[in-house]
Design a protein around this motif. Structure first.
Motif, PDB file in Angstrom:
ATOM      1  N   ARG A   1       0.661  -1.249   0.023  1.00 27.17           N
ATOM      2  CA  ARG A   1       0.032   0.029  -0.142  1.00 27.17           C
ATOM      3  C   ARG A   1       0.706   1.280   0.067  1.00 27.17           C
ATOM      4  O   ARG A   1       0.525   2.187  -0.634  1.00 27.17           O
ATOM      5  N   PHE A   2       1.870   1.188   0.724  1.00 25.50           N
ATOM      6  CA  PHE A   2       2.799   2.502   0.935  1.00 25.50           C
ATOM      7  C   PHE A   2       3.647   2.860  -0.310  1.00 25.50           C
ATOM      8  O   PHE A   2       3.640   4.004  -0.574  1.00 25.50           O
ATOM      9  N   ASP A   3       4.328   1.785  -0.802  1.00 21.74           N
ATOM     10  CA  ASP A   3       5.240   2.140  -1.723  1.00 21.74           C
ATOM     11  C   ASP A   3       4.822   1.443  -3.202  1.00 21.74           C
ATOM     12  O   ASP A   3       5.145   0.343  -3.465  1.00 21.74           O
ATOM     13  N   LEU A   4       3.884   2.061  -3.961  1.00 24.12           N
ATOM     14  CA  LEU A   4       3.249   1.400  -5.298  1.00 24.12           C
ATOM     15  C   LEU A   4       3.930   1.597  -6.351  1.00 24.12           C
ATOM     16  O   LEU A   4       4.074   2.670  -6.966  1.00 24.12           O
ATOM     17  N   ARG A   5       5.059   0.563  -6.703  1.00 26.48           N
ATOM     18  CA  ARG A   5       5.757   0.572  -7.881  1.00 26.48           C
ATOM     19  C   ARG A   5       5.936  -0.829  -8.217  1.00 26.48           C
ATOM     20  O   ARG A   5       5.352  -1.711  -8.042  1.00 26.48           O
ATOM     21  N   PRO A   6       6.542  -0.823  -9.665  1.00 33.52           N
ATOM     22  CA  PRO A   6       6.182  -2.093 -10.601  1.00 33.52           C
ATOM     23  C   PRO A   6       7.183  -3.289  -9.532  1.00 33.52           C
ATOM     24  O   PRO A   6       8.142  -2.812  -8.839  1.00 33.52           O
ATOM     25  N   PHE A   7       6.867  -4.462 -10.009  1.00 38.86           N
ATOM     26  CA  PHE A   7       7.632  -5.437  -9.489  1.00 38.86           C
ATOM     27  C   PHE A   7       8.620  -6.293 -10.322  1.00 38.86           C
ATOM     28  O   PHE A   7       9.261  -7.142 -10.300  1.00 38.86           O
ATOM     29  N   LEU A   8       8.196  -5.776 -11.679  1.00 35.57           N
ATOM     30  CA  LEU A   8       9.190  -6.383 -12.911  1.00 35.57           C
ATOM     31  C   LEU A   8       9.887  -5.205 -13.662  1.00 35.57           C
ATOM     32  O   LEU A   8       8.880  -4.510 -14.170  1.00 35.57           O
ATOM     33  N   TYR A   9      11.023  -5.144 -13.420  1.00 34.77           N
ATOM     34  CA  TYR A   9      11.830  -4.180 -13.988  1.00 34.77           C
ATOM     35  C   TYR A   9      12.705  -4.592 -15.153  1.00 34.77           C
ATOM     36  O   TYR A   9      12.967  -5.676 -14.970  1.00 34.77           O
ATOM     37  N   ASN A  10      13.210  -3.650 -15.684  1.00 31.57           N
ATOM     38  CA  ASN A  10      14.201  -3.845 -16.925  1.00 31.57           C
ATOM     39  C   ASN A  10      15.430  -3.398 -15.976  1.00 31.57           C
ATOM     40  O   ASN A  10      15.818  -2.313 -15.678  1.00 31.57           O
ATOM     41  N   SER A  11      15.946  -4.560 -15.374  1.00 30.16           N
ATOM     42  CA  SER A  11      17.037  -4.109 -14.482  1.00 30.16           C
ATOM     43  C   SER A  11      18.356  -3.490 -15.040  1.00 30.16           C
ATOM     44  O   SER A  11      19.310  -3.293 -14.207  1.00 30.16           O
ATOM     45  N   ALA A  12      18.373  -3.505 -16.284  1.00 27.73           N
ATOM     46  CA  ALA A  12      19.722  -3.176 -17.010  1.00 27.73           C
ATOM     47  C   ALA A  12      19.615  -1.471 -16.846  1.00 27.73           C
ATOM     48  O   ALA A  12      20.639  -0.526 -17.061  1.00 27.73           O
ATOM     49  N   TRP A  13      18.599  -0.946 -16.825  1.00 27.54           N
ATOM     50  CA  TRP A  13      18.281   0.556 -16.834  1.00 27.54           C
ATOM     51  C   TRP A  13      19.160   1.040 -17.601  1.00 27.54           C
ATOM     52  O   TRP A  13      19.849   2.156 -17.477  1.00 27.54           O
ATOM     53  N   SER A  14      19.055   0.630 -18.931  1.00 30.78           N
ATOM     54  CA  SER A  14      20.216   1.167 -20.020  1.00 30.78           C
ATOM     55  C   SER A  14      20.148   2.667 -20.357  1.00 30.78           C
ATOM     56  O   SER A  14      21.310   3.452 -20.280  1.00 30.78           O
ATOM     57  N   TRP A  15      18.922   3.263 -20.553  1.00 31.25           N
ATOM     58  CA  TRP A  15      19.033   4.704 -20.920  1.00 31.25           C
ATOM     59  C   TRP A  15      19.190   5.432 -19.458  1.00 31.25           C
ATOM     60  O   TRP A  15      20.309   6.361 -19.558  1.00 31.25           O
ATOM     61  N   GLN A  16      18.597   5.192 -18.228  1.00 29.40           N
ATOM     62  CA  GLN A  16      19.153   5.945 -17.170  1.00 29.40           C
ATOM     63  C   GLN A  16      20.790   5.556 -16.750  1.00 29.40           C
ATOM     64  O   GLN A  16      21.495   6.623 -16.395  1.00 29.40           O
ATOM     65  N   PHE A  17      21.075   4.501 -16.897  1.00 27.16           N
ATOM     66  CA  PHE A  17      22.618   4.250 -16.713  1.00 27.16           C
ATOM     67  C   PHE A  17      23.701   4.927 -17.427  1.00 27.16           C
ATOM     68  O   PHE A  17      24.700   5.422 -17.365  1.00 27.16           O
ATOM     69  N   SER A  18      23.204   5.080 -19.054  1.00 25.92           N
ATOM     70  CA  SER A  18      23.994   5.688 -19.796  1.00 25.92           C
ATOM     71  C   SER A  18      23.976   7.191 -19.586  1.00 25.92           C
ATOM     72  O   SER A  18      25.267   7.689 -19.679  1.00 25.92           O
ATOM     73  N   ARG A  19      22.939   7.617 -18.997  1.00 26.64           N
ATOM     74  CA  ARG A  19      23.049   9.090 -18.725  1.00 26.64           C
ATOM     75  C   ARG A  19      23.983   9.146 -17.686  1.00 26.64           C
ATOM     76  O   ARG A  19      24.749  10.373 -17.617  1.00 26.64           O
ATOM     77  N   VAL A  20      23.879   8.204 -16.570  1.00 26.49           N
ATOM     78  CA  VAL A  20      24.918   8.563 -15.373  1.00 26.49           C
ATOM     79  C   VAL A  20      26.382   8.280 -15.967  1.00 26.49           C
ATOM     80  O   VAL A  20      27.123   9.211 -15.579  1.00 26.49           O
ATOM     81  N   ASP A  21      26.653   7.379 -16.608  1.00 26.31           N
ATOM     82  CA  ASP A  21      28.011   7.372 -17.101  1.00 26.31           C
ATOM     83  C   ASP A  21      28.534   8.336 -17.950  1.00 26.31           C
ATOM     84  O   ASP A  21      29.460   8.822 -18.053  1.00 26.31           O
ATOM     85  N   ALA A  22      27.634   8.862 -18.663  1.00 27.37           N
ATOM     86  CA  ALA A  22      28.054  10.281 -19.509  1.00 27.37           C
ATOM     87  C   ALA A  22      28.555  11.283 -18.829  1.00 27.37           C
ATOM     88  O   ALA A  22      29.534  11.980 -18.895  1.00 27.37           O
ATOM     89  N   LEU A  23      27.557  11.699 -17.679  1.00 23.22           N
ATOM     90  CA  LEU A  23      27.650  12.663 -16.994  1.00 23.22           C
ATOM     91  C   LEU A  23      29.170  12.380 -16.073  1.00 23.22           C
ATOM     92  O   LEU A  23      29.890  13.153 -15.630  1.00 23.22           O
ATOM     93  N   THR A  24      29.299  11.012 -15.511  1.00 23.08           N
ATOM     94  CA  THR A  24      30.506  10.528 -14.826  1.00 23.08           C
ATOM     95  C   THR A  24      31.625  11.033 -15.612  1.00 23.08           C
ATOM     96  O   THR A  24      32.732  11.593 -15.195  1.00 23.08           O
ATOM     97  N   GLN A  25      31.732  10.617 -16.915  1.00 22.21           N
ATOM     98  CA  GLN A  25      32.820  10.818 -17.868  1.00 22.21           C
ATOM     99  C   GLN A  25      33.166  12.274 -17.930  1.00 22.21           C
ATOM    100  O   GLN A  25      34.353  12.664 -18.008  1.00 22.21           O
ATOM    101  N   ASP A  26      32.232  13.139 -18.140  1.00 22.32           N
ATOM    102  CA  ASP A  26      32.305  14.673 -18.118  1.00 22.32           C
ATOM    103  C   ASP A  26      33.075  15.173 -16.671  1.00 22.32           C
ATOM    104  O   ASP A  26      33.934  15.977 -17.035  1.00 22.32           O
ATOM    105  N   MET A  27      32.550  14.760 -15.936  1.00 21.96           N
ATOM    106  CA  MET A  27      33.243  15.111 -14.401  1.00 21.96           C
ATOM    107  C   MET A  27      34.521  14.546 -14.131  1.00 21.96           C
ATOM    108  O   MET A  27      35.326  15.598 -13.677  1.00 21.96           O
ATOM    109  N   GLU A  28      34.813  13.577 -14.701  1.00 27.37           N
ATOM    110  CA  GLU A  28      36.099  13.064 -14.305  1.00 27.37           C
ATOM    111  C   GLU A  28      37.072  13.578 -15.218  1.00 27.37           C
ATOM    112  O   GLU A  28      38.432  13.756 -15.074  1.00 27.37           O
ATOM    113  N   ASN A  29      36.599  14.153 -16.304  1.00 30.32           N
ATOM    114  CA  ASN A  29      37.682  14.744 -17.500  1.00 30.32           C
ATOM    115  C   ASN A  29      37.729  16.073 -17.075  1.00 30.32           C
ATOM    116  O   ASN A  29      38.850  16.892 -17.771  1.00 30.32           O
TER     117      ASN A  29
END
Length: 713
Positions: free
Chosen positions: A684-712
């Motif tokens: 009841r309290f936390d209504l979210r899916p229980f079958l995810y695309n665990s790769a999070w491909s779009w989200q993780f690619s954005r994190v990786d791109a920003l990480t690379q910019d910061m590291e450079n």
């Protein structure tokens, strides 16, 4: 003289659909209020039905029985000569409303529907009710025939109005309305309302009381007034514990505060106030200017300029022969509000919840798999805290609790049994069991035994290697393949499967012993099984589906590991349990893999993150509504001095990966006491899916791109 008014508010331990019990508690609160000289009494939200009826609010029977109960109150002599604010659901023109019914001397003065509904977190009021949207407007409500026969009225006003007594004016504000930016008390105060009532169904959450009290003080600090806050108390049949703490405030100062955690079914809070203090507080020109300008603005709009006033033929202040006596009684003085520490909240809240659940389920006690770790230790200590609270209440002569205890422990109705010692009571109602295997250490076994001895639980120590070996043998016989642990050269798949065998067998044994241990002890009934998975492990999914965390209820399922450690440190001294220091010193381990000279299983290493990090991830995910990208950007600022962006990105992606692959476990999560704002409770309290695309491909690619910019940079 003649301006002193005694008012009453209360906390009631109401139970969903327990109409008979709820009526009894309402009438008892009215009797107590009158005995203390109160002329106004306010009760909790939906007190006739209990707040947690959920989809039962969609059933016609709920409304029928509510009117039947209200009829009993209207007919009661106890309900005479006092203005009563009663909570119940009301259907008007085929629309369901969450209402307050204001009654006086067998008559209904007003039905006031809730205008702003709670509909997030634990609350889904819009599923059952419709908000009243016609501000400062009333309609005619045609009463049911059963009520007409009692009151002689055919219709009464329903809507947004206030009650005008002979000597003051009273306005109603319901729970969520206090928490809204433009609360009704603001406009009511500008329109001359001097006393505000607030009926609430507010649950306990760690560290939440500060906000509630601040809002109540603020409600009358600037505009003046008397504020009466009433709240439900106890377990209403669900995961929530309503924590009472009725309050009375005058001009921004608390003058009376009830208990936040109590085993009492009825607690009434009264205070004597001087209504002239409100008028004096309001006698500043700027307030008068605003009050008149607001009225003028309304005159040129479609909204009525003033609240409809329903006249009540009662003076809340004494006059005549009683005025001198009341004048000799000074108004109740302001007090410093009291707050429990989080450790005390954990000590008291879940313990009260467990007592309500036990006494209302007609079971004989609790059963807990006691592993020797801090989670099951915390659960056991909370049960012991429950026993302490029960014994304290018995020593104060609470007959209701005495009768409940006798029934639970199996004593006859005419028995003279009185629990005098928490350990003795714990021994009757609490059963613990250490379920060891060849992977268990002697240290955890000893800790479990010492804790059981310290709190008095009926303890069993067993080895289940034969059961585990039988399952291993069966699998090898059927498949001609023998899985091995990782330390013996097996794969991660083999290693995890072998661990899960032990975990799931413990669940089977827990329910077996819970059903039969009372029979073994020549007693009737059976036991409720307690789970002991904390909120951080649930968030990460670091437990086996249908293992011994699968239970009937779990008192710590929404409490963080960090707070549990603080609680155990507090209980060690408060309860004089020195054995708890051993649990604080021990490393957290599941003990599901073989122990070797080179390897001992460790929870935080297994999870790939610390419990402290999990708490941070949980609050960002739930409270601040962060996905992977926004969580990363926030943590770069929080952790940037200690970790490089690449390291932070790895932690964030690891969390979301394991969160995604384990979210399905939340669908079977044991019903847990709600205590933490980032609980992942799927039900009841936390209504979210229980079958995810665990790769999070779009989200993780954005994190990786920003990480690379910061590291450079």
């Amino acid at each position: 003289m003649g301006h002193y008014i005694t008012v009453a508010t209360c906390s009631l331990n109401q139970w969903a659909l327990d109409f008979e019990g709820n009526l009894k508690r309402i009438l008892e609160s009215i009797r107590i209020a009158k005995e203390r000289g109160a002329k106004l009494r306010v009760g909790p939200e939906l007190e006739i039905t209990g707040y947690g009826c959920f989809d039962h609010f969609l059933e016609g029977d709920t409304y029928l029985h509510s009117w039947e109960v209200l009829g009993k109150i209207l007919e009661s002599d106890d309900a005479r000569n006092i203005l009563l604010d009663i909570g119940m659901p009301v259907a008007h023109k085929n629309i369901n409303y969450n209402c307050r019914v204001i009654i006086l001397n067998g008559k209904i003065l007003l039905i006031r529907p809730k205008m702003y509904l709670a509909n997030d977190g634990n609350y889904r009021e819009l599923r059952y009710f419709v908000p009243w949207s016609a501000m400062r407007h009333v309609e005619e409500y045609y009463l049911p025939r059963m009520i007409r026969n009692i009151t002689g009225q055919s219709k009464v006003p329903i809507g947004d109005a206030v009650i005008s007594t002979i000597d003051t004016c009273v306005g109603v504000e319901l729970c969520e309305e206090l928490f809204t930016p433009n609360s009704p008390h603001i406009n009511m105060g500008l329109d001359g309302v001097e006393i505000f009532t607030n009926s609430s169904g507010s649950h306990h959450e760690l560290r939440k009381l500060y906000r509630r009290i601040d809002l109540i003080k603020e409600a009358t600090l600037k505009s003046g007034g008397v504020y009466l806050y009433s709240n439900q108390q106890g377990c209403d049949g669900d995961r929530l514990y309503y924590d009472g703490c009725a309050l009375i405030a005058v001009n921004g100062q608390i003058v009376a505060q009830g208990s936040q955690f109590s085993l009492k079914d009825v607690e009434v809070l009264t205070a004597t106030i001087d209504v002239e203090d409100v008028r004096s507080h309001r006698s500043i020109s700027s307030r008068g200017m605003q009050a008149t300008s607001v009225t003028a603005a309304r005159n040129i709009s479609s909204t009525p300029s003033s609240y409809p006033r329903i006249e009540a033929d009662i003076a809340l202040s004494d006059s005549g022969k009683n005025s001198k006596l009341r004048f000799m009684m000074p108004p109740t003085k302001p007090i410093k509000e009291f707050y429990h520490t989080p450790e005390q909240e954990i000590t008291l809240g879940p313990a009260c919840w467990l007592w309500d659940y036990l006494r209302r389920s007609n079971m004989s006690g609790y059963f807990l798999p006691l592993s020797g770790g801090i989670d099951s230790c915390s659960t056991a200590v909370i049960v012991y805290s429950m026993s302490r609270l029960v014994v304290e209440a018995v020593e104060k002569g609470d007959e209701n609790i005495i009768q409940d205890v006798r029934r639970i422990v199996g004593e006859s109705e005419d028995s003279m049994y009185i629990p005098r010692d928490p350990k003795e009571l714990t021994g009757r109602i609490f059963h613990t069991c250490y379920m060891g295997t060849e992977n268990s250490s002697k240290e955890t076994r000893q800790r479990a035994k010492k804790l059981a001895d310290s709190i008095g639980s009926y303890h069993i120590d067993l080895n289940m290697d034969n059961l585990v070996s039988a399952v291993h043998t069966l699998f090898a016989l059927v498949t001609n393949r023998t899985p091995r642990y990782r330390v013996h050269g097996g794969s991660n798949t083999e290693n995890l499967a072998l661990q899960n065998i032990q975990a799931r067998l413990r669940m089977l044994l827990a329910y077996l012993f819970a059903q039969l241990l009372p029979w073994v002890r020549n007693r009737n009934g059976s036991l409720l099984v307690l789970g002991s998975a904390n909120v951080d492990e649930c968030l990460r999914g670091y437990f086996t589906k249908y293992d011994c965390s699968s239970a009937d209820i779990c008192p710590i399922g929404s409490i963080s590991k960090t707070d549990l450690r603080r609680f155990i440190g507090y209980a060690k001294d408060c309860f004089e349990l020195p054995v708890l220091q051993e649990f604080l010193d021990a490393q957290p381990t599941a003990e599901l893999e073989p122990i070797t000279n080179e390897y001992v299983q460790n929870d935080e290493i297994d999870m790939g993150m610390t419990y402290k990090e999990l708490s941070i991830f949980g609050r960002l995910r739930k409270n601040q509504k962060c996905g992977p990208f926004s969580m990363f950007t926030k943590l770069v600022h929080e952790w940037g001095n200690e970790l490089r962006p690449t390291q932070i990105a790895i932690k964030v992606k690891r969390f979301f990966y394991y969160y995604a692959i384990n979210r399905h476990k939340m669908t079977t999560l044991t019903p847990s006491y709600h205590a933490e704002s980032y609980s992942p409770d799927d039900n009841r309290f936390d209504l979210r899916p229980f079958l995810y695309n665990s790769a999070w491909s779009w989200q993780f690619s954005r994190v990786d791109a920003l990480t690379q910019d910061m590291e450079n940079e």
